[in-house]
Scaffold this active site. Structure first.
Site, PDB file in Angstrom:
ATOM      1  N   SER A  61       0.861   1.891  -7.866  1.00 32.57           N
ATOM      2  CA  SER A  61       1.905   1.319  -7.025  1.00 32.57           C
ATOM      3  C   SER A  61       1.477   1.153  -5.570  1.00 32.57           C
ATOM      4  CB  SER A  61       3.163   2.191  -7.087  1.00 32.57           C
ATOM      5  OG  SER A  61       2.887   3.498  -6.611  1.00 32.57           O
ATOM      6  N   TYR A  62       0.333   1.693  -5.180  1.00 30.52           N
ATOM      7  CA  TYR A  62      -0.115   1.550  -3.795  1.00 30.52           C
ATOM      8  C   TYR A  62      -0.556   0.105  -3.557  1.00 30.52           C
ATOM      9  CZ  TYR A  62      -0.407   6.713  -3.507  1.00 30.52           C
ATOM     10  OH  TYR A  62      -0.148   8.064  -3.509  1.00 30.52           O
ATOM     11  N   SER A  63       0.193  -0.568  -2.690  1.00 30.70           N
ATOM     12  CA  SER A  63      -0.094  -1.979  -2.377  1.00 30.70           C
ATOM     13  C   SER A  63      -0.212  -2.822  -3.637  1.00 30.70           C
ATOM     14  CB  SER A  63      -1.362  -2.101  -1.525  1.00 30.70           C
ATOM     15  OG  SER A  63      -1.159  -1.549  -0.237  1.00 30.70           O
TER      16      SER A  63
END
Length: 351
Positions: A61-63
């Protein structure tokens, strides 16, 4: 760099790992964390490896997956030297099955992370949050299959409550499936709630604590204090600190204790705050973030010294807050049979 066993497993990890939430800046939220590209990420990986901090923590989900992709490029050609920790469960697309810990989503999420990271296995794969809509048995059986297929080495969780983690462990034990060996959790001098139930559970069940945001989103970095607001352009200025707001005087008391000990030891405020975390029971690794080389080098220095017992006690006293029920009641009435995970000054309310 010191290495510790992760929970009850035979897997050893460095006490400091580099988080990759600053890689990419692919969304407005993560741009406030950082926008490190492949070249900058590669340099940060170089510095971390030189220091022995070879664990790199990410999440799909990071970036929107860009952080994993950049990490994969930064470690290309040296996979055997690094340990990869990443996570799934948060939403990754608009569809009804693009979220959660269902078998459908986890298998697809694992395959996608492997592609982005440019590897055929993940050392530690963690459920980013508890999915109450999916049976625990379904989640754990999917993890069993991924471990058996060689795509995941160890499994962990993140941001679980006590009953959620204990139910997962008991279910894994009942079926002979892989146990969560790690719980990635929010813990710092400013956020000690982890000690009330999750730390005793971690010690009892041999689950290693992987600490995220050990500086509470920058509030314990030394840049913020009485009459010193968050610097313009910082993540803290843009997004605020991690977790709920705390009384300003409580924050200032902690920062001032950190500053005093930093002066005594010749260390930075952030190094002292991180070193305190590394001394806590159950903690295996603290995940540090860095926008640039100077910040990373400073944070890595947290593993090079040891606070004295007296200094730890001063930080404990400055950061202690009264626990909620039933923990204050256990400490006030039956502490001889319910000892806390760490000694704490008496701050329990009147019975």
């Amino acid at each position: 760099m010191e290495y510790r066993y992760l929970g009850g497993s035979g897997f050893q990890v460095p006490v400091l790992g580099l988080g990759t939430a600053t890689f990419g800046g692919g969304t407005a939220f993560f741009r406030a964390w950082g926008e490190t590209g492949v070249e900058g990420a590669t340099r940060l990986v170089d510095i971390a490896l030189e220091a022995g901090a070879n664990l790199f923590d990410s999440a799909d989900s990071y970036s929107d997956g860009l952080a994993e992709e950049i990490l994969g490029k930064a470690i290309a050609g040296r996979r055997e030297r690094v340990l990869i920790s990443t996570k799934a469960t948060f939403r990754t697309g608009p569809g009804p099955n693009d979220v959660g810990s269902s078998r459908h989503h986890l298998i697809a999420a694992c395959e996608a992370s492997l592609r982005r990271l440019g590897t055929d296995y993940i050392d530690l794969w963690q459920m980013h949050a508890f999915d109450a809509r999916t049976p625990v048995e379904e989640t754990l059986r999917a993890l069993q299959d991924l471990v058996q297929a060689g795509k995941v080495r160890y499994v962990g969780c993140s941001n679980f409550s006590g009953w959620q983690l204990m139910k997962s462990l008991a279910t894994a034990d009942r079926h002979g499936w892989p146990r969560y060996v790690a719980h990635q959790a929010y813990y710092s001098l400013l956020a000690r709630e982890y000690e009330w139930e999750l730390m005793p559970l971690a010690l009892d069940q041999k689950v290693g604590t992987v600490v995220w945001s050990p500086l509470s989103g920058g509030r314990l970095s030394g840049k913020i204090g009485r009459d010193r607001p968050a610097p313009a352009g910082s993540r803290t200025a843009a997004l605020g600190g991690m977790g709920p707001e705390v009384p300003a005087e409580h924050l200032y008391a902690i920062v001032e204790a950190l500053e005093a000990i930093a002066a005594e030891t010749g260390r930075s405020v952030s190094q002292v705050a991180l070193n305190w975390v590394l001394r806590r029971p159950s903690v295996a690794v603290a995940v540090i973030g860095a926008r640039d080389e100077a910040q990373l080098r400073d944070n890595l220095g947290a593993a090079d010294f040891a606070l004295s017992d007296e200094q730890v006690a001063r930080l404990d006293a400055a950061s202690t807050r009264a626990p909620i029920y039933p923990y204050w009641h256990q400490r006030a009435t039956f502490v001889e049979r319910n000892p806390p995970a760490v000694p704490m000054p008496s701050v329990v309310p009147e019975r």
